[in-house]
Design an enzyme around this catalytic site. Sequence first.
Site, short mmCIF file in Angstrom:
data_model
loop_
_atom_site.label_atom_id
_atom_site.label_comp_id
_atom_site.label_asym_id
_atom_site.label_seq_id
_atom_site.Cartn_x
_atom_site.Cartn_y
_atom_site.Cartn_z
CG PHE A 119 -2.03 0.92 1.20
CD1 PHE A 119 -3.29 0.49 0.79
CD2 PHE A 119 -1.87 2.26 1.53
CE1 PHE A 119 -4.36 1.36 0.73
CE2 PHE A 119 -2.94 3.14 1.46
CZ PHE A 119 -4.19 2.69 1.07
CG ASP A 154 -0.60 -1.95 7.28
OD1 ASP A 154 -1.72 -2.28 7.72
OD2 ASP A 154 -0.37 -0.88 6.70
CE1 TYR A 175 -9.89 2.78 5.93
CE2 TYR A 175 -9.08 4.00 7.84
CZ TYR A 175 -8.89 3.53 6.55
OH TYR A 175 -7.73 3.80 5.89
CE LYS A 176 -8.29 -0.14 4.52
NZ LYS A 176 -6.84 -0.21 4.29
NE ARG A 209 -9.43 -2.90 -3.42
CZ ARG A 209 -9.03 -2.29 -2.31
NH1 ARG A 209 -7.94 -2.72 -1.68
NH2 ARG A 209 -9.68 -1.27 -1.82
#
Length: 420
Positions: free
Chosen positions: A133, A205, A230-231, A379
């Site tokens: 990322f 991560d 928040y995922k 995705r």
Amino acid sequence: MWYELAADALDREACARLDDADPLAAQRAAFALPTGVVYLNGNSLGPLPQAAVARLEHAIQHEWGRGLVRSWNEAGWFDAPRRVGGKMAHLIGADADEVVIADSTSVNLFKLLVAALRLRPGRHVVVVDPHDFPTDVYVAQGLERLIRGCEVRSLDGGDEDVVQALDERVAVVALSHVDYKTARRRDLAAVTKQAHAAGALMLWDLSHSVGAMPIDVRAADVDLAVGCSYKYLSGGPGSPAFLYVARRLHEQFASPLPGWMGHAAPFEFAAEYVPAAGVSRALCGTPPILSLAALEAALDHWHGTDLHQVRAKSEALCELFIRLVEERCPSGELQVASPRLSGERGSHVALRHPHGYAVMQALIARGVIGDFRAPDLMRFGFAPLYNRFTDAWDAAIALAEILVARSWDKAEYARRRTVT
Ligand SMILES: *Cc1c(COP(=O)(O)O)cnc(C)c1O
């Protein structure tokens, strides 16, 4: 086995039967999902937990509205970063006092990377994966400019490369557990062991794995970890991130952002900084109380959830979706970019298509919400607490229809929005 996909061709009724037999099916009601939407983007922004609505209402009207500044003491605001951190610790196999909620994943990466460099004096190299990322790579690169002698070393690819990148100059290896694009999953324990064998610290991560699978940082002997809330955790847009520091490092750990909230006694307003005991010293400024309230409500929902069951359903959903895409979509146009083996995959499926952006816009227009990552990846995230087997069916069928009819080929679907 909780979830068993039949070997022969599946139809929608077979998928509906899987939903009927799903021991996690009742969890879906805990989320406010709009009707007519197949939501496959929980790996980017988890949906609103019903419990967060009442919790936020209370935090706003009662705690902020009536309690005012008294709520720092009376409503538990001051302790929220530790309390909420403690509530998510079990999701990564940590003790409650090894995790705090603070800042964003990007900022936590910065704090932990600098701390790691200080914990390994004489070593100056940070190992990253250039395909990780971007924020993870950018933050590491920023250290090269900030800290004299610091050097970022990039991996070329696979897990074998981690070993090849290691030597006595490496202070810390920082990698994503699950790749945000392809969903490729690294072996947490094996890679950590490799880093340790070279004398380096390991920073994971966990943004794309926490809440989608069991994680055991203690068993894997992980030193440091960060991740988004928040995922899969559904903490809300921009909800603060978590950070984990293994207990054995608490004494020596020093934050490069020694703010007053990480002070041993913030309300002494002392002239000198004295770090708080334990992981609390990783805190910096005043915590976002409303976001923490929503996140706390979201985390309370995870209490008692069996993450092995969550993982089993995640594997079955992804497996089913890949199978349906291969069976139903025109061959040659799409390529499955995610690993085929469940054990090597996280909880989303990435499909490559030269017009992936437009295809995803056409899907979204039909109520099937995934997302797109440049240059060509669509995705589809499968969150076991609320996604159904019929969601995988409906998404694959919609995709097949869009591709066959080429209904994605419209100017309105090609126009790139800011957030993809
Ligand atoms: C989502 C994600 C981020 C986002 O970081 P923020 O600071 O919250 O914007 C960082 N790293 C990974 C691996 C991610 O998946």
